[in-house]
Design a protein around this motif. Structure first.
Motif, PDB file in Angstrom:
ATOM      1  N   ASP A   1      38.811 -19.384  -5.476  1.00  0.00           N
ATOM      2  CA  ASP A   1      39.743 -20.467  -5.793  1.00  0.00           C
ATOM      3  C   ASP A   1      39.141 -21.849  -5.570  1.00  0.00           C
ATOM      4  O   ASP A   1      39.638 -22.831  -6.102  1.00  0.00           O
ATOM      5  N   ASN A   2      38.039 -21.921  -4.836  1.00  0.00           N
ATOM      6  CA  ASN A   2      37.376 -23.202  -4.580  1.00  0.00           C
ATOM      7  C   ASN A   2      36.372 -23.459  -5.700  1.00  0.00           C
ATOM      8  O   ASN A   2      35.380 -22.736  -5.847  1.00  0.00           O
ATOM      9  N   LYS A   3      36.637 -24.502  -6.478  1.00  0.00           N
ATOM     10  CA  LYS A   3      35.807 -24.804  -7.645  1.00  0.00           C
ATOM     11  C   LYS A   3      34.352 -25.072  -7.267  1.00  0.00           C
ATOM     12  O   LYS A   3      33.425 -24.645  -7.962  1.00  0.00           O
ATOM     13  N   VAL A   4      34.123 -25.751  -6.153  1.00  0.00           N
ATOM     14  CA  VAL A   4      32.759 -26.074  -5.724  1.00  0.00           C
ATOM     15  C   VAL A   4      31.993 -24.798  -5.374  1.00  0.00           C
ATOM     16  O   VAL A   4      30.842 -24.611  -5.788  1.00  0.00           O
ATOM     17  N   ILE A   5      32.626 -23.904  -4.627  1.00  0.00           N
ATOM     18  CA  ILE A   5      31.959 -22.651  -4.252  1.00  0.00           C
ATOM     19  C   ILE A   5      31.739 -21.782  -5.483  1.00  0.00           C
ATOM     20  O   ILE A   5      30.675 -21.179  -5.651  1.00  0.00           O
ATOM     21  N   ARG A   6      32.733 -21.735  -6.373  1.00  0.00           N
ATOM     22  CA  ARG A   6      32.582 -20.976  -7.625  1.00  0.00           C
ATOM     23  C   ARG A   6      31.372 -21.478  -8.399  1.00  0.00           C
ATOM     24  O   ARG A   6      30.559 -20.703  -8.880  1.00  0.00           O
ATOM     25  N   GLN A   7      31.237 -22.791  -8.495  1.00  0.00           N
ATOM     26  CA  GLN A   7      30.116 -23.384  -9.230  1.00  0.00           C
ATOM     27  C   GLN A   7      28.790 -23.122  -8.507  1.00  0.00           C
ATOM     28  O   GLN A   7      27.774 -22.838  -9.150  1.00  0.00           O
TER      29      GLN A   7
ATOM     30  N   GLU B   1      22.911 -17.820 -12.115  1.00  0.00           N
ATOM     31  CA  GLU B   1      22.331 -18.162 -13.416  1.00  0.00           C
ATOM     32  C   GLU B   1      20.848 -18.498 -13.299  1.00  0.00           C
ATOM     33  O   GLU B   1      20.059 -18.145 -14.183  1.00  0.00           O
ATOM     34  N   LEU B   2      20.463 -19.133 -12.198  1.00  0.00           N
ATOM     35  CA  LEU B   2      19.042 -19.438 -11.985  1.00  0.00           C
ATOM     36  C   LEU B   2      18.201 -18.170 -11.877  1.00  0.00           C
ATOM     37  O   LEU B   2      17.003 -18.187 -12.145  1.00  0.00           O
ATOM     38  N   GLU B   3      18.839 -17.073 -11.517  1.00  0.00           N
ATOM     39  CA  GLU B   3      18.137 -15.787 -11.401  1.00  0.00           C
ATOM     40  C   GLU B   3      18.311 -14.917 -12.645  1.00  0.00           C
ATOM     41  O   GLU B   3      17.994 -13.735 -12.634  1.00  0.00           O
ATOM     42  N   GLY B   4      18.868 -15.496 -13.714  1.00  0.00           N
ATOM     43  CA  GLY B   4      18.949 -14.788 -14.983  1.00  0.00           C
ATOM     44  C   GLY B   4      20.242 -14.051 -15.263  1.00  0.00           C
ATOM     45  O   GLY B   4      20.354 -13.355 -16.278  1.00  0.00           O
ATOM     46  N   PHE B   5      21.225 -14.170 -14.390  1.00  0.00           N
ATOM     47  CA  PHE B   5      22.511 -13.518 -14.622  1.00  0.00           C
ATOM     48  C   PHE B   5      23.368 -14.370 -15.546  1.00  0.00           C
ATOM     49  O   PHE B   5      23.296 -15.591 -15.519  1.00  0.00           O
ATOM     50  N   GLU B   6      24.189 -13.715 -16.334  1.00  0.00           N
ATOM     51  CA  GLU B   6      25.238 -14.398 -17.082  1.00  0.00           C
ATOM     52  C   GLU B   6      26.459 -14.394 -16.174  1.00  0.00           C
ATOM     53  O   GLU B   6      26.789 -13.357 -15.581  1.00  0.00           O
ATOM     54  N   VAL B   7      27.131 -15.531 -16.028  1.00  0.00           N
ATOM     55  CA  VAL B   7      28.237 -15.635 -15.079  1.00  0.00           C
ATOM     56  C   VAL B   7      29.512 -16.090 -15.782  1.00  0.00           C
ATOM     57  O   VAL B   7      29.507 -17.041 -16.554  1.00  0.00           O
ATOM     58  N   VAL B   8      30.585 -15.370 -15.497  1.00  0.00           N
ATOM     59  CA  VAL B   8      31.931 -15.726 -15.929  1.00  0.00           C
ATOM     60  C   VAL B   8      32.721 -15.955 -14.656  1.00  0.00           C
ATOM     61  O   VAL B   8      32.519 -15.248 -13.663  1.00  0.00           O
ATOM     62  N   THR B   9      33.623 -16.941 -14.648  1.00  0.00           N
ATOM     63  CA  THR B   9      34.354 -17.249 -13.425  1.00  0.00           C
ATOM     64  C   THR B   9      35.862 -17.075 -13.602  1.00  0.00           C
ATOM     65  O   THR B   9      36.382 -17.134 -14.705  1.00  0.00           O
ATOM     66  N   ALA B  10      36.528 -16.861 -12.478  1.00  0.00           N
ATOM     67  CA  ALA B  10      37.985 -16.797 -12.404  1.00  0.00           C
ATOM     68  C   ALA B  10      38.400 -17.483 -11.108  1.00  0.00           C
ATOM     69  O   ALA B  10      37.644 -17.471 -10.124  1.00  0.00           O
ATOM     70  N   SER B  11      39.594 -18.074 -11.100  1.00  0.00           N
ATOM     71  CA  SER B  11      40.013 -18.867  -9.947  1.00  0.00           C
ATOM     72  C   SER B  11      40.833 -18.105  -8.916  1.00  0.00           C
ATOM     73  O   SER B  11      41.113 -18.633  -7.845  1.00  0.00           O
ATOM     74  N   ASP B  12      41.231 -16.877  -9.207  1.00  0.00           N
ATOM     75  CA  ASP B  12      41.922 -16.054  -8.216  1.00  0.00           C
ATOM     76  C   ASP B  12      41.950 -14.600  -8.681  1.00  0.00           C
ATOM     77  O   ASP B  12      41.499 -14.281  -9.785  1.00  0.00           O
ATOM     78  N   GLY B  13      42.486 -13.742  -7.833  1.00  0.00           N
ATOM     79  CA  GLY B  13      42.489 -12.320  -8.146  1.00  0.00           C
ATOM     80  C   GLY B  13      43.297 -11.964  -9.378  1.00  0.00           C
ATOM     81  O   GLY B  13      42.926 -11.063 -10.133  1.00  0.00           O
ATOM     82  N   ALA B  14      44.401 -12.672  -9.598  1.00  0.00           N
ATOM     83  CA  ALA B  14      45.218 -12.389 -10.786  1.00  0.00           C
ATOM     84  C   ALA B  14      44.433 -12.715 -12.056  1.00  0.00           C
ATOM     85  O   ALA B  14      44.445 -11.938 -13.016  1.00  0.00           O
ATOM     86  N   GLU B  15      43.737 -13.851 -12.070  1.00  0.00           N
ATOM     87  CA  GLU B  15      42.925 -14.195 -13.239  1.00  0.00           C
ATOM     88  C   GLU B  15      41.782 -13.203 -13.411  1.00  0.00           C
ATOM     89  O   GLU B  15      41.431 -12.834 -14.534  1.00  0.00           O
ATOM     90  N   CYS B  16      41.217 -12.738 -12.319  1.00  0.00           N
ATOM     91  CA  CYS B  16      40.166 -11.715 -12.381  1.00  0.00           C
ATOM     92  C   CYS B  16      40.662 -10.499 -13.149  1.00  0.00           C
ATOM     93  O   CYS B  16      39.986 -10.004 -14.052  1.00  0.00           O
ATOM     94  N   LEU B  17      41.853 -10.021 -12.800  1.00  0.00           N
ATOM     95  CA  LEU B  17      42.400  -8.841 -13.468  1.00  0.00           C
ATOM     96  C   LEU B  17      42.734  -9.110 -14.926  1.00  0.00           C
ATOM     97  O   LEU B  17      42.698  -8.197 -15.749  1.00  0.00           O
ATOM     98  N   GLU B  18      43.050 -10.360 -15.254  1.00  0.00           N
ATOM     99  CA  GLU B  18      43.341 -10.728 -16.641  1.00  0.00           C
ATOM    100  C   GLU B  18      42.088 -10.722 -17.507  1.00  0.00           C
ATOM    101  O   GLU B  18      42.146 -10.368 -18.675  1.00  0.00           O
ATOM    102  N   VAL B  19      40.932 -11.112 -16.941  1.00  0.00           N
ATOM    103  CA  VAL B  19      39.723 -11.269 -17.759  1.00  0.00           C
ATOM    104  C   VAL B  19      38.726 -10.123 -17.644  1.00  0.00           C
ATOM    105  O   VAL B  19      37.842  -9.991 -18.477  1.00  0.00           O
ATOM    106  N   VAL B  20      38.859  -9.272 -16.647  1.00  0.00           N
ATOM    107  CA  VAL B  20      37.828  -8.267 -16.382  1.00  0.00           C
ATOM    108  C   VAL B  20      37.581  -7.352 -17.580  1.00  0.00           C
ATOM    109  O   VAL B  20      36.437  -7.016 -17.891  1.00  0.00           O
ATOM    110  N   HIS B  21      38.623  -6.961 -18.289  1.00  0.00           N
ATOM    111  CA  HIS B  21      38.443  -6.055 -19.431  1.00  0.00           C
ATOM    112  C   HIS B  21      37.840  -6.773 -20.633  1.00  0.00           C
ATOM    113  O   HIS B  21      37.194  -6.154 -21.462  1.00  0.00           O
ATOM    114  N   ARG B  22      38.052  -8.058 -20.709  1.00  0.00           N
ATOM    115  CA  ARG B  22      37.513  -8.836 -21.817  1.00  0.00           C
ATOM    116  C   ARG B  22      36.028  -9.139 -21.616  1.00  0.00           C
ATOM    117  O   ARG B  22      35.264  -9.122 -22.563  1.00  0.00           O
ATOM    118  N   VAL B  23      35.613  -9.405 -20.376  1.00  0.00           N
ATOM    119  CA  VAL B  23      34.220  -9.809 -20.139  1.00  0.00           C
ATOM    120  C   VAL B  23      33.308  -8.659 -19.744  1.00  0.00           C
ATOM    121  O   VAL B  23      32.092  -8.790 -19.791  1.00  0.00           O
TER     122      VAL B  23
END
Length: 156
Positions: A29-35, A42-64
């Motif tokens: 939920d902390n934008k600075v820590i998420r970033q 990303e500096l290590e080559g991972f593709e990163v998608v973010t969510a701001s809380d657990g509910a949003e995580c469950l909303e996007v997990v199947h899409r990403v």
């Protein structure tokens, strides 16, 4: 005009093409820590998608369709333990590797283990340690997939 019914596309957690970047869903939920987590991965080559809380995580997990998920514990709407437990309860996500990135008190570790969490990274974290844990989780998922078994801790 006749109505037609089409079946929506379902996300699948199939093997990725060799050499493709591995995708991590970062939930905090902390934008600075998420970033901060996003940039370090990303500096290590991972593709990163973010969510701001657990509910949003469950909303996007199947899409990403991530290869691993990092979860903070204290978040609005749905905390990290609740999100982890729901991920484990869903057959489509039960084997996704999950790491808690939080203070990692004894209570948090015990609750995380009960919710099915695979790894813990204590805040404040060293970026190299975060990357090492995420890489280990993704590699474990890759090994399971090569063996033809679902990824993660082998639940199910």
């Amino acid at each position: 005009m006749a109505k037609t019914r089409t079946r929506g596309l379902r996300a699948t957690y199939s093997r990725r093409v060799s050499g493709a970047p591995r995708r991590v869903l970062v939930v905090d939920d902390n934008k600075v820590i998420r970033q901060l987590i996003k940039v370090n991965l990303e500096l290590e080559g991972f593709e990163v998608v973010t969510a701001s809380d657990g509910a949003e995580c469950l909303e996007v997990v199947h899409r990403v369709c991530p290869d691993a998920i990092t979860l903070d514990v204290v978040m609005p709407r749905l905390d990290g333990f609740g999100a982890a437990a729901r991920l484990r309860a869903d057959p489509r996500t039960r084997h996704l590797p999950v790491a808690i990135v939080s203070a990692c008190t004894q209570h948090e570790v015990e609750a995380g283990i009960a919710a099915g969490v695979d790894a813990f990274v204590a805040k404040p974290f060293e970026p190299a340690e975060l990357v090492r844990v995420v890489r280990r989780l993704v590699e474990r998922k890759d090994r399971w997939e090569r063996k033809g078994a679902p990824a993660g801790r082998g639940r199910g």
